[in-house]
Design an enzyme around this catalytic site. Structure first.
Site, PDB file in Angstrom:
ATOM      1  CG  LEU A  15      -2.048  -0.993   1.532  1.00  0.00           C
ATOM      2  CD1 LEU A  15      -2.945  -0.754   2.153  1.00  0.00           C
ATOM      3  CD2 LEU A  15      -2.961  -0.411   0.199  1.00  0.00           C
ATOM      4  N   GLY A  18       5.998   2.762   3.013  1.00  0.00           N
ATOM      5  CA  GLY A  18       6.882   3.698   3.007  1.00  0.00           C
ATOM      6  C   GLY A  18       7.317   4.899   2.439  1.00  0.00           C
ATOM      7  CB  ILE A 149       1.871 -15.551  12.526  1.00  0.00           C
ATOM      8  CG1 ILE A 149       0.458 -16.299  12.458  1.00  0.00           C
ATOM      9  CG2 ILE A 149       2.931 -16.387  13.349  1.00  0.00           C
ATOM     10  CD1 ILE A 149       0.702 -17.936  12.553  1.00  0.00           C
ATOM     11  CD  GLU A 150       6.736 -13.208   8.554  1.00  0.00           C
ATOM     12  OE1 GLU A 150       7.428 -14.444   8.677  1.00  0.00           O
ATOM     13  OE2 GLU A 150       6.914 -12.836   7.537  1.00  0.00           O
ATOM     14  CB  CYS A 382      28.367  -2.489 -10.369  1.00  0.00           C
ATOM     15  SG  CYS A 382      28.757  -3.287  -8.324  1.00  0.00           S
ATOM     16  NE  ARG A 463      30.526 -11.808  -2.952  1.00  0.00           N
ATOM     17  CZ  ARG A 463      30.462 -11.680  -1.100  1.00  0.00           C
ATOM     18  NH1 ARG A 463      31.462 -11.241  -0.515  1.00  0.00           N
ATOM     19  NH2 ARG A 463      29.545 -11.973  -0.657  1.00  0.00           N
ATOM     20  CG  HIS A 508      25.599   0.480  -6.076  1.00  0.00           C
ATOM     21  ND1 HIS A 508      25.230  -0.319  -7.837  1.00  0.00           N
ATOM     22  CD2 HIS A 508      26.774  -0.348  -5.987  1.00  0.00           C
ATOM     23  CE1 HIS A 508      25.578  -1.577  -7.764  1.00  0.00           C
ATOM     24  NE2 HIS A 508      26.678  -1.722  -6.459  1.00  0.00           N
ATOM     25  CD  GLU A 510      22.870   2.689  -8.306  1.00  0.00           C
ATOM     26  OE1 GLU A 510      23.900   3.166  -8.133  1.00  0.00           O
ATOM     27  OE2 GLU A 510      22.814   1.590  -8.168  1.00  0.00           O
TER      28      GLU A 510
HETATM   29  N1  GLN Z   1      29.244  -9.236  -9.107  1.00  0.00           N
HETATM   30  C1  GLN Z   1      29.984  -7.903  -9.568  1.00  0.00           C
HETATM   31  C2  GLN Z   1      31.035  -7.668  -7.956  1.00  0.00           C
HETATM   32  O1  GLN Z   1      30.349  -8.807  -6.917  1.00  0.00           O
HETATM   33  C3  GLN Z   1      29.363  -6.129  -9.496  1.00  0.00           C
HETATM   34  C4  GLN Z   1      28.451  -6.362  -8.176  1.00  0.00           C
HETATM   35  C5  GLN Z   1      27.097  -5.259  -8.542  1.00  0.00           C
HETATM   36  O2  GLN Z   1      26.141  -4.621  -9.942  1.00  0.00           O
HETATM   37  N2  GLN Z   1      26.456  -4.451  -7.447  1.00  0.00           N
HETATM   38  O3  GLN Z   1      31.714  -7.237  -8.672  1.00  0.00           O
END
Ligand code: GLN
Length: 549
Positions: A15, A18, A149-150, A382, A463, A508, A510
């Site tokens: 709904l 947030g 319930i949770e 990324c 990673r 990121h 964004e």
């Molecule tokens: N899978 C990639 C990494 O781990 C990119 C991760 C992502 O796009 N957030 O580096």
């Protein structure tokens, strides 16, 4: 005294709790109060970091590296403040804390139970931000729907707080749905009555009922809801569908939600709402002067929530450019070197989205190649940046087997490789490179023009990284690293100076775009796409004229 507002939901999920919570927060902030919002989620995952986006939408990352619910993104975008790990709590985290304490012997031989131990931990976390002294108001959104319930321990914790705190320091807003039955031409209040009844049976009595509705609520309906739900008619708030989520604060202001809340909480010290920047943004959003189409290439395109922050960043950047940004989803799995031209024709810009795993990556690589070779503005985030690096290695540097060890652990030419400190890690949850890190920007680069600064800080969740062993070769052939982490030397930004707009970022951007502070990379990408669009029309017109002649 700190005021605590709880937002619960009834009747159905989705709904927009947030958005209502964020809108109320925005109005209180606009009236001069220091506000923060937090979300309590009833699931047992310790955080949403391990969830597939199809389960719960995007995983939002805060400055301090917490992997959180996407609603925190709305809170930051609305309020222009940072949230943190403390702003998102799950049942998993509550139990983890309690069980760790039990193992440490903290409970001194007592039987550890939902009440009081779990509810005490919930209450401790519900009031933690309030005790920091940084806020006048703490809004807590309780995930799930009343009756689940949770979510019972959370409702029980609110019930206890209702008795522990002075009456004027706590308020409960309950969000429900008033369905409209077309056949009967009637709005129905029964589901709302039931959900309030259920909440009351748990000992929590809402002060304000916010009703999502597709039809206006007349006074009679409001009175009926008020009567059955034990609130004043003016505390029954109509939340009609809005054109954009950013209109909701104004809709709520029109309904006087903020004034009702301030009255019940006995807050005296506030001013008229200062929303001039917000309204300016809304005006630009509503009356764009141009329109562009951006292709978003990803593998979760069926579910818009998977790319929530990216979509909202385009809304912010679009308004800033007075331009409507239409996002066209393109499934990476369906792009091939043969159909890429046809699939991407008509776009003004290409964004290759973040992601994990092998699925669809060759499609992404084909799309990057198309953008690189045709001058289509390109923005890789990324995984999107990593794909741009692989594409460049394969097709410009001639390293035919260039790959990422994420997709091909034995890759001979791993231009994207796992970060050293990641190699020892076996646990999945909360172990990526997370949160804000500084990035030094190369003078005179596109990144420099975009940010207008030589040091920025952006948030991460990955990673794998650019393999610096190849950097020289890339730079000699025209792909430069224009952003580097000053402490670790990790490549954060890659770009092609000989392209109208081609940039990939390991982080990121964004996650930091807000209404009042749109992310510079999105603003400049939209600007570049707008220019591309205008030029494309000129080219088209030129052809048209020559044909007429
Ligand atoms: N899978 C990639 C990494 O781990 C990119 C991760 C992502 O796009 N957030 O580096």
């Amino acid at each position: 005294m700190v005021k605590y507002i709880f937002v619960t939901g009834g009747v159905t999920s989705s709904l927009g709790k947030g958005i209502i919570a964020a809108s109320l927060a925005k109005l209180l902030q606009a009236r001069g109060l220091r506000v923060t919002i937090q979300k309590f989620d009833p699931y047992i995952n310790v955080d949403p970091g391990t969830l597939n986006p199809y389960e719960h939408g995007e995983c939002y990352v805060t400055e301090d590296g917490a992997e959180t619910d996407l609603d925190l993104g709305h809170y930051e975008r609305f309020l222009n403040i940072y949230t943190s790990q403390a702003n998102n709590v799950t049942t998993g985290r509550i139990y983890q804390t309690v069980i760790t304490k039990e193992r440490e012997g903290v409970y001194l031989g007592k039987t550890v139970q939902v009440i009081p131990h779990i509810t005490d931990e919930i209450k401790r976390r519900m009031t933690e931000l309030g005790k920091s002294g940084n806020y006048d108001v703490v809004i807590t959104e309780i995930g799930g729907t009343v009756g689940d319930i949770e979510s019972l321990p959370y409702i029980e914790a609110v019930r206890q707080l209702q008795w522990e705190l002075p009456e004027e320091d706590l308020l409960v807003v309950h969000l429900t749905l008033i369905p409209y039955l077309k056949a009967a031409k009637e709005l129905k209040t029964k589901p709302t009555q039931h959900s309030v009844k259920m909440l009351s049976e748990s000992g929590v009595f809402p002060d304000v009922i916010v009703c999502r509705t597709e039809q206006p609520l007349n006074l009679e309906i409001k009175r009926k809801i008020a009567l059955f739900c034990n609130v004043k008619p003016e505390a029954v708030i109509e939340a009609a569908d809005a054109n954009t989520i950013y209109e909701v604060p104004l809709v709520m202001m029109h309904e006087k939600l903020d004034l009702i809340v301030l009255k019940k909480l006995q807050v005296k010290d506030y001013h008229e709402p200062e929303l001039s920047k917000w309204k300016e943004f809304l005006d630009k959003l509503k009356y764009p002067k141009a329109k562009i189409t951006i292709g978003l290439i990803g593998k979760y395109v069926e579910l818009q929530d998977a790319y929530k922050s990216i979509l909202e960043s385009f809304v912010h950047a679009g308004a800033m450019n007075e331009c409507k940004v239409q996002v066209q989803y393109i499934h990476s799995e369906f792009i091939t070197p043969e159909n890429v031209g046809e699939k991407l024709s008509g776009l003004d810009g290409l964004l290759v989205a973040p992601g994990f795993g092998n699925r669809g990556i060759e499609g992404k690589i084909s799309a990057v190649r198309y953008a690189r070779e045709t001058g289509l503005p390109f923005f890789g985030i990324c995984l999107g940046m990593q794909m741009a690096v692989i594409e460049f290695a394969r097709n410009v540097l001639g390293i035919k087997e260039a790959h990422s060890t994420e997709m091909m652990p034995e890759a001979k030419d791993a231009v994207i490789d796992m970060m050293e400190e990641q190699k020892k890690i076996t646990m999945k949850g909360g172990t990526m490179r997370l949160g804000a890190y500084p990035c030094d920007i190369k003078q005179g680069s596109l990144a420099h023009r975009v940010y207008g600064a030589l040091r920025v800080s952006e948030r991460h969740r990955h990673r794998y990284e650019f393999n610096n062993w190849y950097l020289d070769q890339f730079e000699r052939h025209g792909m430069i690293a224009s952003g580097i982490n000053p402490d670790t030397n990790l490549v954060e930004i890659t770009e092609l100076p000989n392209h109208p707009f081609f940039i990939g970022v390991q982080y990121h951007p964004e996650l930091k775009s807000t209404v009042e502070r749109p992310a510079p990379l999105f603003v400049h990408f939209v600007k570049a796409a707008k220019e591309f669009h205008e030029k494309r029309d000129v080219v088209k017109n030129a052809v048209f004229h020559s044909e007429v002649i």
